[in-house]
Structure formats: structure tokens, C-alpha cells
Enzyme design. Structure first.
Site, PDB file in Angstrom:
ATOM      1  N   ASP A  82       0.826  -1.212   0.000  1.00  0.00           N
ATOM      2  CA  ASP A  82       0.000   0.000   0.000  1.00  0.00           C
ATOM      3  C   ASP A  82       0.861   1.263   0.000  1.00  0.00           C
ATOM      4  O   ASP A  82       1.823   1.367   0.755  1.00  0.00           O
ATOM      5  CB  ASP A  82      -0.854   0.035   1.271  1.00  0.00           C
ATOM      6  CG  ASP A  82      -2.336  -0.114   0.979  1.00  0.00           C
ATOM      7  OD1 ASP A  82      -2.755   0.147  -0.162  1.00  0.00           O
ATOM      8  OD2 ASP A  82      -3.062  -0.511   1.911  1.00  0.00           O
ATOM      9  N   GLU A 180     -14.050  -1.342  -2.205  1.00  0.00           N
ATOM     10  CA  GLU A 180     -14.309  -1.589  -0.775  1.00  0.00           C
ATOM     11  C   GLU A 180     -15.659  -1.006  -0.378  1.00  0.00           C
ATOM     12  O   GLU A 180     -15.935   0.190  -0.600  1.00  0.00           O
ATOM     13  CB  GLU A 180     -13.173  -0.962   0.070  1.00  0.00           C
ATOM     14  CG  GLU A 180     -13.363  -1.189   1.564  1.00  0.00           C
ATOM     15  CD  GLU A 180     -12.112  -0.935   2.389  1.00  0.00           C
ATOM     16  OE1 GLU A 180     -11.018  -0.739   1.809  1.00  0.00           O
ATOM     17  OE2 GLU A 180     -12.237  -0.930   3.631  1.00  0.00           O
TER      18      GLU A 180
END
Ligand code: KIV
Length: 262
Positions: A82, A180
């Protein structure tokens, strides 16, 4: 799975892609020995490992340290790291530095939240040979702007906006997209609208793959009860039983035995 080329091919060839967020060397070794396809060194480590309320505490240095530990245990399995809080918003040079740090630590690709205002960063990285995974919907690095951990894209204009952003991510050269906490129908629509694999978390069954956090899927985090989490094991009971057995054996003088003594 060893490469982003294999990842992209799964969109048409199947089977669906399994991805797990993991942060440590021993988690990576479990995953390396499993049939899970790929590992995400998520900035959720700030919350899961460090007990922070948000992911903001993760820095490029933190992400590189955990990426190195994971890559050493991943046995060549695809590792995606990330980009931490605001790392894509400091311009192209800072983003290149962050990507270099993460790839030198052993990541094969990076994940970057959002698209609007940093399309140039996404395009520059992908054109520089850095594979980039996009991330839309509930993007935890924007949690204050989103007003909390809420499902995104629930009305028609918001869903249309997500489709536009997904197309922009594909146009910037990204190899995949995490969705998400969006309604299943919205995730299905985006999955059909773009030519790169979508990976869902709280996005229903129609994405090209699914991601969950290691601790959540194994039941190591019993206090976290999001609707999308399925516990595929009850590791916390095993841990609690093991710790209780150790304490009891020590208290009774049963441990160590003769066999365990020099
Ligand atoms: O940080 C993370 O672990 C993530 C996944 C939950 C998608 O971004």
C-alpha cells in the site's frame, strides 16, 4: 500467482483471485504455503497491528519495513504494498521515491487509493514500469472526508461517479482495482464496465476476486464484526486455549518436563 500478468489474465480465464492483507514474516509464510493467490501489505496494519483508529500512522518507512518482512516469507508469491496516507499527493517525484522504496523492499506492485487529482501520478508510475492496483469506494485514507466507515455509491449519482473513476483508473494503466464497501450491484456494474480485474471487500460476490485481512478471516480479531467478514477459522480460541494451557502447566510445575530439560 507470481505476476501481475497472471493477475490480469484471471479476468477472462478465472478462477477468481484470492488476496489476503498481511503484515509480518510469519503471516507471509503461512500464505506462501497456502493456495491464496496474492498478498497485500495493507496500511490497515496501523489499525490491526498498532491499535490506531485510522490508517494515517503508516508511513513509507513503515510500509517498506513490513513489505520487506512479508516479501522474505512470500516465496515469490505476488506481493502488493500500500501507498500510505497522502503519499500519492505530494507530486510525481515523491510518488516515484515511495514506489522505489516499496519495490526495493520486495513488493511487485503498489496499491493507491483514489484517482481524482492524481491521475498523473498513476499514469507516470505505470508508464515507469511500476504496476499499480487502484482502490475505490470506502477509501480509509479519506475517512474524515467520507464521514466515517460507510458503504459508498449507494445512490445513482454516487454509483455513476464510481464507474467514471474506475474507468479513469483503467485508463491510467492500473492492472486491477479494489472495491471496498460498495453495494453488490454497483461492484458488478463496475466489474462489467472495465477490462481489469476487480477485487472486492464488502462488495458482493460478482467481483473478479476477494480480499480479507488475515486476522479477520482467521478469527484472530473477534471484536471486529463487519458484515462482510466471514471467519474461516477460530484461531483466537486456539490461541486462548494454548495460553491458558501454558499458564496452567507452569503454575502446576508440569512444565518443563524431564524431556524438555537439559
Ligand atoms: O489496507 C488494507 O488492508 C486494504 C484492504 C482491506 C483492501 O486496503
Amino acid at each position: 500467482m507470481k505476476s501481475v500478468l497472471e493477475f490480469k489474465a484471471r479476468k477472462t480465464s478465472g478462477p477468481k483471485i484470492s488476496m489476503v492483507s498481511a503484515y509480518t514474516h510469519w503471516e507471509a509464510r503461512f500464505l506462501a504455503a497456502s493456495s491464496v493467490d496474492c498478498i497485500l501489505v495493507g496500511d490497515s496494519l496501523a489499525v490491526v497491528l498498532d491499535g490506531e483508529l485510522t490508517t494515517f500512522a503508516a508511513t513509507p518507512e513503515t510500509m517498506a519495513r513490513h513489505t520487506r518482512a512479508v516479501a522474505r516469507g512470500a516465496d515469490g508469491k505476488l506481493v502488493i504494498a500500500d501507498f500510505p496516507f497522502l503519499a500519492a499527493r505530494r507530486g510525481i517525484v515523491a510518488a516515484v521515491d515511495c514506489a522505489a522504496e516499496l519495490l526495493r523492499a520486495g513488493a511487485h506492485a503498489v496499491k493507491i487509493e483514489g484517482v481524482d487529482g492524481h491521475e498523473d501520478v498513476l499514469r507516470h508510475l505505470t508508464q515507469s514500469g511500476v504496476p499499480v492496483l487502484g482502490h475505490l469506494g470506502l477509501t480509509p485514507q479519506s475517512i474524515h472526508a467520507l464521514g466515517g466507515y460507510k458503504v459508498q455509491g449507494k445512490n445513482e449519482p454516487a454509483a455513476t461517479e464510481l464507474v467514471r473513476q474506475a474507468r479513469a483508473i483503467e485508463a491510467a494503466g492500473c492492472f486491477g482495482l479494489v472495491l471496498e464497501c460498495v453495494p453488490a450491484a454497483v461492484a458488478a456494474g463496475i466489474t462489467a464496465a472495465i477490462g481489469i480485474p476487480t477485487i472486492g471487500i464488502g462488495a458482493g460476490p460478482d467481483t473478479d476476486g476477494q480480499v480479507l485481512v488475515f486476522h479477520d478471516l482467521l478469527g484472530l480479531n473477534p471484536g471486529f464484526n463487519a458484515r462482510f467478514v466471514r471467519r474461516f477459522a477460530d484461531a483466537s480460541t486456539a490461541v486462548n486455549n494454548g495460553l491458558a494451557a501454558f499458564a496452567k502447566a507452569v503454575a502446576k510445575g508440569d512444565y518443563p518436563s524431564k524431556k524438555e530439560t537439559y
